[in-house]
Write an enzyme that holds these catalytic residues in place. Structure first.
Site, PDB file in Angstrom:
ATOM      1  N   CYS A  65      -3.185  11.158   3.759  1.00 55.25           N
ATOM      2  CA  CYS A  65      -3.463  10.275   2.610  1.00 55.25           C
ATOM      3  C   CYS A  65      -3.266  11.018   1.307  1.00 55.25           C
ATOM      4  CB  CYS A  65      -4.909   9.805   2.615  1.00 55.25           C
ATOM      5  SG  CYS A  65      -5.381   8.861   4.035  1.00 55.25           S
TER       6      CYS A  65
ATOM      7  N   GLU B 252       0.827  -1.218   0.000  1.00 55.55           N
ATOM      8  CA  GLU B 252       0.000   0.000   0.000  1.00 55.55           C
ATOM      9  C   GLU B 252       0.854   1.258   0.000  1.00 55.55           C
ATOM     10  OE1 GLU B 252      -3.727   0.049   0.299  1.00 55.55           O
ATOM     11  OE2 GLU B 252      -3.552  -2.029  -0.374  1.00 55.55           O
TER      12      GLU B 252
ATOM     13  N   HIS C  42      -4.743   1.405   7.244  1.00 54.22           N
ATOM     14  CA  HIS C  42      -3.335   1.724   6.939  1.00 54.22           C
ATOM     15  C   HIS C  42      -2.696   2.216   8.231  1.00 54.22           C
ATOM     16  CE1 HIS C  42      -4.568   2.755   2.545  1.00 54.22           C
ATOM     17  NE2 HIS C  42      -3.913   1.603   2.539  1.00 54.22           N
TER      18      HIS C  42
END
Ligand code: SUG
EC number: 3.5.3.23
Length: 448
Positions: free
Chosen positions: A371, A174, A250
């Site tokens: 993000c 990721e 995450h």
């Protein structure tokens, strides 16, 4: 030589919508099917970029992707003209059309993992595009991500690009959302901190029970090898599986680091003390003094962290050595979190100031300030080698704002995604964008 952390923010694409696509991401699931406002989303993101630039930080921009991804739908068997592909998908498999329309590439912390030149064996800045293979709608991002990064960081003397890892869950990667770098100064060797959710090959590691662990240990190790990182400059840690099950999909939803500082929640990791000791001793070997700021669960619960995105903040170094925390508006509306932040900024510690941004459009899909940015530490020479078209300036901010005003809709629901006109609008917008950002041809419709 001077060095910087440059934040490249993802520009929100024109199809931004709430598709409910990310199981395990509480915001994405709970806002599914709401109507979105792509124009507002893009302008909120641009306002953050402009504000950071105005504060004196180095700021760049990362282009969104071509959506709807007609080529991806064709790979799944839909055929005919582009309009027919979209209409057939809308009729027979709406979830696949929604997935092929997601503007999820805005969350560029998931675009790639980046290792600065001071850490790598060949002295170049290394990029590995993330395969994002836990979610179909994100797994289709990496080919275009690689082309866009290649167009931004083209000079092979300074920049090395690696293709995404093998597209299987065992190498689920990721990107920078699970990677943090500690250092004394951005241009000096640092310690790269990889946080994984599970191991694919070693059954001794625990795993979450409810929600997926997107990042594997094997993926993190592969990235470290590809980048030529030294064992003494790397620390691996496992995310606490129970926080993944509470919506921490995450690591950047529960911890953030910058310079010599790690800001994290008490429940974020497994074997926290061992991990902190390793970070501290490895950073000391390269001349740094590790500091950690632990937020106790008695002050802020994991649920508060997930709802407010306290840790999905940007921790930025100011000229006087103190730090600034960029948080989303949702932190101010959570009483416990806001009280904690007031205390933190006034405590005389390293984090002295908190700035709040309205990023609601992105937040409703689980994407906060952190993000939305990909951090790239660069020295002066490397910064000069970056495609200047993607570095934020006042005129670029103006032209991107006008571009959004001209091309974006202010309302989008699932029905709108089936409108073949949307594809034409998006392509016209992106074609113009590649000229504004001087990227050349990077989108499937431009190269096929
Ligand atoms: O991968 N949301 C993204 C949010 C990514 C946030 N990034 C970081 N934490 N670094 C995800 O879950 C939702 C799309 C939708 O439901 O329409 C989505 O993909």
């Amino acid at each position: 030589m001077k060095s910087y952390e440059v934040n490249f923010d993802g520009l929100v694409g024109p199809t931004h919508n709430y598709g409910g696509l990310s199981y395990g991401n509480v915001a994405s699931q709970s806002n599914s099917q709401q109507s979105s406002n792509p124009k507002e989303a893009a302008l909120q993101g641009l306002a953050k970029m402009k504000a950071l630039m105005d504060m004196g930080f180095q700021q760049g921009v990362l282009a969104p992707q071509e959506r709807p991804d007609v080529a991806a739908l064709r790979r799944l068997g839909f055929a005919g003209s582009d309009a027919q592909v979209i209409q057939q998908a809308a009729k027979e498999a709406m979830p696949l059309l929604v997935a092929s329309c997601s503007a999820s590439s805005m969350w560029v912390a998931n675009a790639a993992t980046v290792s600065p030149s001071a850490d790598t064996a060949d002295g170049r800045v290394h990029f590995t595009a993330a395969n994002l293979n836990c979610k179909y709608h994100r797994s289709i991002e990496h080919p275009t991500t690689s082309r866009v990064l290649g167009a931004m960081f083209a000079d092979q003397k300074h920049f090395a690009h690696h293709a995404a890892l093998p597209a299987v869950a065992q190498f689920g990667d990721e990107g920078a959302a699970n990677h943090t770098r500690f250092c004394k100064a951005y241009g000096e060797a640092g310690v790269e901190f990889f946080v994984f959710g599970r191991s694919a090959f070693d059954t001794r590691y625990p795993a979450p029970q409810k929600y997926p662990a997107r990042q594997t240990l094997e993926a993190s190790r592969a990235v470290a090898r590809l980048h030529g990182l030294k064992e003494e400059g790397v620390v691996y840690a496992q995310q606490n599986p129970s926080v993944i099950d509470q919506g921490v999909f995450h690591n950047d939803v529960i911890a953030v680091g910058n310079g010599e500082v790690l800001f994290y929640h008490e429940d974020a990791f497994l074997e926290t003390d061992k991990m902190l000791a390793e970070l501290s001793s490895k950073l000391a070997k390269v001349g740094g003094k590790f500091q950690s700021v632990c937020v106790p669960r008695s002050a802020v619960t994991v649920d508060d962290a997930v709802r407010s995105y306290l840790f999905n903040s940007q921790l930025l170094s100011r000229a006087d050595g103190s730090m600034l925390l960029i948080v989303p508006e949702e932190c101010r509306s959570n009483e416990r979190v806001w009280q904690y932040l007031q205390g933190l900024a006034g405590s005389g510690g390293v984090i002295r100031e908190v700035k709040v941004f309205d990023l609601k459009q992105s937040m409703q899909n689980g994407g906060g300030p952190a993000c939305l940015r990909l951090r790239v530490a660069l020295n002066e020479t490397e910064l000069a080698a970056v495609n200047p078209g993607v570095i934020m300036t006042a005129p670029l901010y103006e032209s991107l704002t006008q571009w959004v005003e001209r091309h974006y809709r202010d309302r989008m629901t699932e029905n709108d995604l089936a409108d073949p006109q949307l594809l034409l609008e998006c392509r016209a917008a992106l074609d113009e964008l590649t000229q504004i950002l001087k990227l050349g041809a990077v989108y499937p419709f431009q190269i096929n």
